[in-house]
Scaffold this motif. Sequence first.
Motif, PDB file in Angstrom:
ATOM      1  N   ARG A   1     -11.321   1.938  -0.761  1.00  0.00           N
ATOM      2  CA  ARG A   1     -11.464   0.825   0.164  1.00  0.00           C
ATOM      3  C   ARG A   1     -12.022   1.325   1.480  1.00  0.00           C
ATOM      4  O   ARG A   1     -11.757   2.455   1.889  1.00  0.00           O
TER       5      ARG A   1
ATOM      6  N   GLU B   1      -6.772   5.247  -1.998  1.00  0.00           N
ATOM      7  CA  GLU B   1      -5.364   4.970  -1.716  1.00  0.00           C
ATOM      8  C   GLU B   1      -4.692   4.297  -2.902  1.00  0.00           C
ATOM      9  O   GLU B   1      -5.331   3.789  -3.802  1.00  0.00           O
TER      10      GLU B   1
ATOM     11  N   THR C   1     -11.860   1.333   5.389  1.00  0.00           N
ATOM     12  CA  THR C   1     -10.790   1.009   6.334  1.00  0.00           C
ATOM     13  C   THR C   1     -11.296   0.232   7.556  1.00  0.00           C
ATOM     14  O   THR C   1     -10.497  -0.156   8.399  1.00  0.00           O
ATOM     15  N   VAL C   2     -12.606   0.028   7.658  1.00  0.00           N
ATOM     16  CA  VAL C   2     -13.129  -0.778   8.770  1.00  0.00           C
ATOM     17  C   VAL C   2     -13.421  -2.203   8.300  1.00  0.00           C
ATOM     18  O   VAL C   2     -12.985  -3.179   8.905  1.00  0.00           O
TER      19      VAL C   2
ATOM     20  N   ARG D   1       1.975  20.484   5.626  1.00  0.00           N
ATOM     21  CA  ARG D   1       0.667  19.822   5.502  1.00  0.00           C
ATOM     22  C   ARG D   1       0.681  18.842   4.329  1.00  0.00           C
ATOM     23  O   ARG D   1       0.160  17.736   4.419  1.00  0.00           O
TER      24      ARG D   1
ATOM     25  N   HIS E   1     -11.704   5.187   1.951  1.00  0.00           N
ATOM     26  CA  HIS E   1     -10.365   5.753   1.773  1.00  0.00           C
ATOM     27  C   HIS E   1      -9.896   5.517   0.341  1.00  0.00           C
ATOM     28  O   HIS E   1      -9.990   4.406  -0.174  1.00  0.00           O
TER      29      HIS E   1
ATOM     30  N   PHE F   1       2.886  15.716   5.345  1.00  0.00           N
ATOM     31  CA  PHE F   1       2.601  14.883   6.505  1.00  0.00           C
ATOM     32  C   PHE F   1       1.114  14.668   6.825  1.00  0.00           C
ATOM     33  O   PHE F   1       0.749  13.616   7.316  1.00  0.00           O
ATOM     34  N   GLU F   2       0.279  15.678   6.618  1.00  0.00           N
ATOM     35  CA  GLU F   2      -1.120  15.526   7.048  1.00  0.00           C
ATOM     36  C   GLU F   2      -1.870  14.610   6.089  1.00  0.00           C
ATOM     37  O   GLU F   2      -1.716  14.700   4.875  1.00  0.00           O
ATOM     38  N   ARG F   3      -2.693  13.753   6.686  1.00  0.00           N
ATOM     39  CA  ARG F   3      -3.466  12.810   5.887  1.00  0.00           C
ATOM     40  C   ARG F   3      -4.916  12.798   6.363  1.00  0.00           C
ATOM     41  O   ARG F   3      -5.200  13.142   7.501  1.00  0.00           O
ATOM     42  N   ASP F   4      -5.818  12.364   5.429  1.00  0.00           N
ATOM     43  CA  ASP F   4      -7.241  12.307   5.793  1.00  0.00           C
ATOM     44  C   ASP F   4      -7.477  11.256   6.879  1.00  0.00           C
ATOM     45  O   ASP F   4      -8.231  11.477   7.811  1.00  0.00           O
ATOM     46  N   ASN F   5      -6.849  10.076   6.728  1.00  0.00           N
ATOM     47  CA  ASN F   5      -6.929   9.007   7.723  1.00  0.00           C
ATOM     48  C   ASN F   5      -8.365   8.713   8.161  1.00  0.00           C
ATOM     49  O   ASN F   5      -8.668   8.666   9.356  1.00  0.00           O
ATOM     50  N   PRO F   6      -9.299   8.525   7.204  1.00  0.00           N
ATOM     51  CA  PRO F   6     -10.709   8.364   7.583  1.00  0.00           C
ATOM     52  C   PRO F   6     -11.016   6.967   8.140  1.00  0.00           C
ATOM     53  O   PRO F   6     -10.327   5.995   7.801  1.00  0.00           O
ATOM     54  N   LYS F   7     -12.030   6.907   8.982  1.00  0.00           N
ATOM     55  CA  LYS F   7     -12.587   5.615   9.412  1.00  0.00           C
ATOM     56  C   LYS F   7     -13.744   5.361   8.458  1.00  0.00           C
ATOM     57  O   LYS F   7     -14.835   5.892   8.647  1.00  0.00           O
TER      58      LYS F   7
ATOM     59  N   CYS G   1       0.838  -1.196   0.000  1.00  0.00           N
ATOM     60  CA  CYS G   1       0.000   0.000   0.000  1.00  0.00           C
ATOM     61  C   CYS G   1       0.878   1.253   0.000  1.00  0.00           C
ATOM     62  O   CYS G   1       1.836   1.355   0.772  1.00  0.00           O
TER      63      CYS G   1
END
Lengths: 423, 91
Positions: free
Chosen positions: B69, B53, B71-72, B39, B51, B42-48, B19
């Motif tokens: 995809r 990717e 992420t849960v 930003r 996503h 380094f900054e990412r959405d990182n959603p639950k 990945c």
Amino acid sequence: MKGAAVSADRYSLFALLRQGLKGHTGWRPAWREPEPRPHYDVVIIGGGGHGLATAYYLAKEHGVTRVAVLEKGWLGGGNSGRNTQIVRSNYLYPESAAFYELSLKLYEGLSKDLNFNVMLSQQGIVTLAHSRHDLDAVARWANAMIVNGIDAEILNRDQVRDLLPAMSWGPDARYPVLGGFIQRRAGMARHDAVAWGFARAADRSGVDIIQNCEVTGFRIENGRVTGVDTSRGFIGAGKVGLAVAGHSGVLAGMAGFRLPITSYALQAMVSEPVKPVLDTVVLSPSTGVYVSQSPKGEVVVGGALDLFPSYAQRGSFRTTEDVVAGFCEMFPGLRRLRMMRQWAGITDVVHDSSPIIGPAPVAGMYLNCGWGTGGFKAIPAGGFTFAHLLATGRPHPLTEAFGLDRFTTGRMIDEAAAAGIAH
Amino acid sequence: MMQIPCPWCGPRDEAEFVCGGQSHIARPPLESSDAEWGRYLFERDNPKGLHYERWLHRMGCQQWFNVARDTVTHEIKAVYRMTDPKPEVAE
């Protein structure tokens, strides 16, 4: 149990004997189950080790007791109950060394401080070297620790063999061990007990611990947070502290900002209990596998992250297979152990593998996150320094380097090597 | 455990892939401020949840492609090429 008075009794051998004579009928809940009040001076989101330790040190060190800890599930049910309970301070850089050493020192006095046995066992952690290059890396690592005033001892092959006779030592070993180093003061502590001990002590100080209370949003007025919306209603707050590990990004999203964090699953597993076979914690940077034996006799095995973003607390079989393969090569005599449980926790991984403790982009909001794969060892110092930040609004001197601003200035503290896990 | 449908090789085991993190991140202009550059890096959405990717079929065709995809559940909702725009996907 709701409404039952909390025993003010100290836990002691005498109390245990007295209860034994009464058939253990006199034990009472270790903390209250209060209804949330409409407003607190400080609301801490996350009832794991870091959140509970923060509440404890807010009361103890700063006299701030109008504090609530909000936990969406049950106490210590997230990463606090999912880690492999290793404590150590074997980091490379001065900032990390000072911080994690404070944590280890607080751990050393924690059972007495909290009047709760956290079962600290300083059995040491051995980091293995499997090649010439590993030997160089181990020497550099141990020397960096010694320079920072932390105990470390370089070991040759025979010394490692004396400590870990159960490993694969034959001429056909897939990962031959050439040496390593040990931090003798490292070891393990019972992770549930750490969360429970801090919870009980914080509760005694007047902190409200509110379980089954999920934060669903933030109220922000003129750029300043004024409270949180929860599954149990609105709770006003003078200050809000986030201590939610892998879910930091989700809460940041609710508050309208992003973090330099990606959430990954880190898995671990335990075997059926067996007689004592491992006297120390052992880490192999080459295989990414680390192994210890719990006081109950279970062999605890962990390895690398599942290297794709995930919020699923289970872990992928692909990584399980890698971890087990490495473990079996390291400990051929333990190959036939049956694994009883396998699970994963969601870790908040930052590019430099160092934590974020500092103000958030929203006024009145503060961050305790970015622990990645190693939050458990940091619980006492994380709570201690985060409490300082929440109480005074200024970072504790030990965490000045760990703010969000380092992602603008570029002054990283790259502990990827010492984090001990393949990222 | 995931089975990832490589656009060139078809469905293959997750172990063949790597990945590459969040997709569709636009590089800001070089004269942007340190904060903006930080930003970007380094900054990412990182959603639950959903996503977008990048994945590399490292043990196969060595090609990069995009995946939408969850992420849960880890359910793969869409697979599309590197230069394709972000598709509309129901969560």
